[in-house]
Design an enzyme around this catalytic site. Structure first.
Site, PDB file in Angstrom:
ATOM      1  N   HIS A   1       1.876   1.755   5.177  1.00 33.43           N
ATOM      2  CA  HIS A   1       1.465   0.697   6.106  1.00 33.43           C
ATOM      3  C   HIS A   1       2.632  -0.237   6.373  1.00 33.43           C
ATOM      4  O   HIS A   1       3.440  -0.496   5.490  1.00 33.43           O
ATOM      5  CB  HIS A   1       0.272  -0.093   5.571  1.00 33.43           C
ATOM      6  CG  HIS A   1       0.435  -0.584   4.170  1.00 33.43           C
ATOM      7  ND1 HIS A   1       0.278   0.245   3.074  1.00 33.43           N
ATOM      8  CD2 HIS A   1       0.762  -1.799   3.669  1.00 33.43           C
ATOM      9  CE1 HIS A   1       0.474  -0.455   1.965  1.00 33.43           C
ATOM     10  NE2 HIS A   1       0.784  -1.691   2.292  1.00 33.43           N
TER      11      HIS A   1
ATOM     12  N   ASN B   1       6.395  -1.954   1.949  1.00 36.38           N
ATOM     13  CA  ASN B   1       6.647  -1.888   0.512  1.00 36.38           C
ATOM     14  C   ASN B   1       6.514  -0.438   0.058  1.00 36.38           C
ATOM     15  O   ASN B   1       5.560   0.242   0.449  1.00 36.38           O
ATOM     16  CB  ASN B   1       5.646  -2.758  -0.241  1.00 36.38           C
ATOM     17  CG  ASN B   1       5.796  -4.230   0.103  1.00 36.38           C
ATOM     18  OD1 ASN B   1       6.922  -4.727   0.219  1.00 36.38           O
ATOM     19  ND2 ASN B   1       4.689  -4.918   0.279  1.00 36.38           N
TER      20      ASN B   1
ATOM     21  N   HIS C   1       3.326  -4.091   7.245  1.00 33.84           N
ATOM     22  CA  HIS C   1       2.787  -5.447   7.369  1.00 33.84           C
ATOM     23  C   HIS C   1       3.453  -6.114   8.577  1.00 33.84           C
ATOM     24  O   HIS C   1       4.683  -6.061   8.713  1.00 33.84           O
ATOM     25  CB  HIS C   1       3.147  -6.300   6.148  1.00 33.84           C
ATOM     26  CG  HIS C   1       2.545  -5.859   4.865  1.00 33.84           C
ATOM     27  ND1 HIS C   1       1.471  -6.510   4.296  1.00 33.84           N
ATOM     28  CD2 HIS C   1       2.876  -4.858   4.013  1.00 33.84           C
ATOM     29  CE1 HIS C   1       1.175  -5.920   3.139  1.00 33.84           C
ATOM     30  NE2 HIS C   1       2.004  -4.915   2.945  1.00 33.84           N
TER      31      HIS C   1
ATOM     32  N   GLU D   1       1.050  -1.646  -3.297  1.00 39.71           N
ATOM     33  CA  GLU D   1      -0.261  -1.695  -3.962  1.00 39.71           C
ATOM     34  C   GLU D   1      -1.190  -0.611  -3.451  1.00 39.71           C
ATOM     35  O   GLU D   1      -1.963  -0.041  -4.213  1.00 39.71           O
ATOM     36  CB  GLU D   1      -0.907  -3.071  -3.748  1.00 39.71           C
ATOM     37  CG  GLU D   1      -0.212  -4.175  -4.528  1.00 39.71           C
ATOM     38  CD  GLU D   1      -0.723  -5.553  -4.164  1.00 39.71           C
ATOM     39  OE1 GLU D   1      -1.710  -5.661  -3.402  1.00 39.71           O
ATOM     40  OE2 GLU D   1      -0.113  -6.530  -4.643  1.00 39.71           O
ATOM     41  N   VAL D   2      -1.155  -0.359  -2.167  1.00 40.40           N
ATOM     42  CA  VAL D   2      -2.027   0.659  -1.574  1.00 40.40           C
ATOM     43  C   VAL D   2      -1.151   1.832  -1.151  1.00 40.40           C
ATOM     44  O   VAL D   2      -0.251   1.676  -0.315  1.00 40.40           O
ATOM     45  CB  VAL D   2      -2.813   0.097  -0.367  1.00 40.40           C
ATOM     46  CG1 VAL D   2      -3.653   1.196   0.270  1.00 40.40           C
ATOM     47  CG2 VAL D   2      -3.692  -1.075  -0.795  1.00 40.40           C
TER      48      VAL D   2
ATOM     49  N   ASP E   1      -5.049  -7.950   7.516  1.00 39.00           N
ATOM     50  CA  ASP E   1      -4.955  -7.908   6.052  1.00 39.00           C
ATOM     51  C   ASP E   1      -6.071  -8.782   5.469  1.00 39.00           C
ATOM     52  O   ASP E   1      -6.333  -9.882   5.938  1.00 39.00           O
ATOM     53  CB  ASP E   1      -3.585  -8.406   5.588  1.00 39.00           C
ATOM     54  CG  ASP E   1      -3.315  -8.045   4.135  1.00 39.00           C
ATOM     55  OD1 ASP E   1      -2.431  -7.215   3.885  1.00 39.00           O
ATOM     56  OD2 ASP E   1      -3.999  -8.596   3.240  1.00 39.00           O
ATOM     57  N   ILE E   2      -6.723  -8.271   4.427  1.00 32.04           N
ATOM     58  CA  ILE E   2      -7.866  -8.967   3.838  1.00 32.04           C
ATOM     59  C   ILE E   2      -7.433 -10.242   3.107  1.00 32.04           C
ATOM     60  O   ILE E   2      -8.249 -11.147   2.897  1.00 32.04           O
ATOM     61  CB  ILE E   2      -8.622  -8.009   2.881  1.00 32.04           C
ATOM     62  CG1 ILE E   2     -10.066  -8.427   2.704  1.00 32.04           C
ATOM     63  CG2 ILE E   2      -7.911  -7.870   1.548  1.00 32.04           C
ATOM     64  CD1 ILE E   2     -10.931  -7.364   2.048  1.00 32.04           C
TER      65      ILE E   2
HETATM   66  P1  AMP Z   1       1.154  -3.403  -0.287  1.00 32.82           P
HETATM   67  O1  AMP Z   1       1.482  -4.264  -1.489  1.00 32.82           O
HETATM   68  O2  AMP Z   1       2.278  -3.344   0.699  1.00 32.82           O
HETATM   69  O3  AMP Z   1       0.635  -2.054  -0.690  1.00 32.82           O
HETATM   70  O4  AMP Z   1       0.021  -4.183   0.483  1.00 32.82           O
HETATM   71  C1  AMP Z   1      -1.337  -3.829   0.462  1.00 32.82           C
HETATM   72  C2  AMP Z   1      -2.053  -4.835   1.323  1.00 32.82           C
HETATM   73  O5  AMP Z   1      -3.353  -4.346   1.598  1.00 32.82           O
HETATM   74  C3  AMP Z   1      -2.220  -6.222   0.681  1.00 32.82           C
HETATM   75  O6  AMP Z   1      -1.599  -7.201   1.511  1.00 32.82           O
HETATM   76  C4  AMP Z   1      -3.739  -6.397   0.620  1.00 32.82           C
HETATM   77  O7  AMP Z   1      -4.138  -7.724   0.883  1.00 32.82           O
HETATM   78  C5  AMP Z   1      -4.222  -5.444   1.699  1.00 32.82           C
HETATM   79  N1  AMP Z   1      -5.573  -4.948   1.524  1.00 32.82           N
HETATM   80  C6  AMP Z   1      -6.141  -4.462   0.383  1.00 32.82           C
HETATM   81  N2  AMP Z   1      -7.401  -4.079   0.615  1.00 32.82           N
HETATM   82  C7  AMP Z   1      -7.652  -4.316   1.933  1.00 32.82           C
HETATM   83  C8  AMP Z   1      -8.784  -4.136   2.782  1.00 32.82           C
HETATM   84  N3  AMP Z   1      -9.956  -3.616   2.333  1.00 32.82           N
HETATM   85  N4  AMP Z   1      -8.686  -4.506   4.081  1.00 32.82           N
HETATM   86  C9  AMP Z   1      -7.540  -5.031   4.542  1.00 32.82           C
HETATM   87  N5  AMP Z   1      -6.432  -5.217   3.805  1.00 32.82           N
HETATM   88  C10 AMP Z   1      -6.478  -4.866   2.515  1.00 32.82           C
END
Ligand code: AMP
Ligand code: ZN
Length: 115
Positions: free
Chosen positions: A99, A86, A101, A94-95, A30-31
């Site tokens: 995925h 999530n 975590h 968010e994405v 995770d970034i």
């Molecule tokens: P979620 O809220 O479960 O959708 O989590 C999305 C996660 O993606 C967050 O923890 C971000 O820090 C992570 N994230 C966003 N962009 C990147 C990226 N380019 N590389 C790795 N992790 C990312």
């Protein structure tokens, strides 16, 4: 071509620190880590969230869990870890590419959601 951030990582268009890759899944750090060990496991094929998952996604979804423990241990989470998925607005996703975590480290994590 998908505009999705994680699809771009799968295609190598955006760099990521890879932890594991096979025919079904990709795992990368995770970034913005929230613990000493924090990486994500995603299916290589795009699926937005658990709401969109169905039987056809079972091989990838199964693989995501099947590799989690080994990868967590290899990354240093040797005494437990937490898996978080999530989903949607309420889940604060968010994405929108499914995925898991994997979060852990030497210290015990905070408790679950507050009552
Ligand atoms: P979620 O809220 O479960 O959708 O989590 C999305 C996660 O993606 C967050 O923890 C971000 O820090 C992570 N994230 C966003 N962009 C990147 C990226 N380019 N590389 C790795 N992790 C990312
Ligand atoms: Zn995607």
């Amino acid at each position: 071509m998908s505009d999705c951030l994680f699809c771009k990582i799968v295609r190598g268009e955006i760099p990521a620190k890879k932890v594991h890759e096979d025919e079904h899944v990709l795992a990368f750090h995770d970034i913005n880590p929230i613990a000493p060990v924090h990486f994500l496991i995603i299916p290589k094929a795009h699926v937005a969230s658990l709401y969109e998952c169905e039987a056809g996604h079972e091989p990838a979804l199964g693989r995501m869990l099947a590799v989690a423990g080994r990868l967590a241990r290899e990354q240093g989470a040797t005494d437990g870890f937490r898996t978080i998925i999530n989903t949607g607005r309420v889940g604060r996703q968010e994405v929108y590419h499914v995925h898991i975590h994997i979060v852990g480290g030497p210290d015990v994590l905070p408790g679950m959601l507050k009552r």
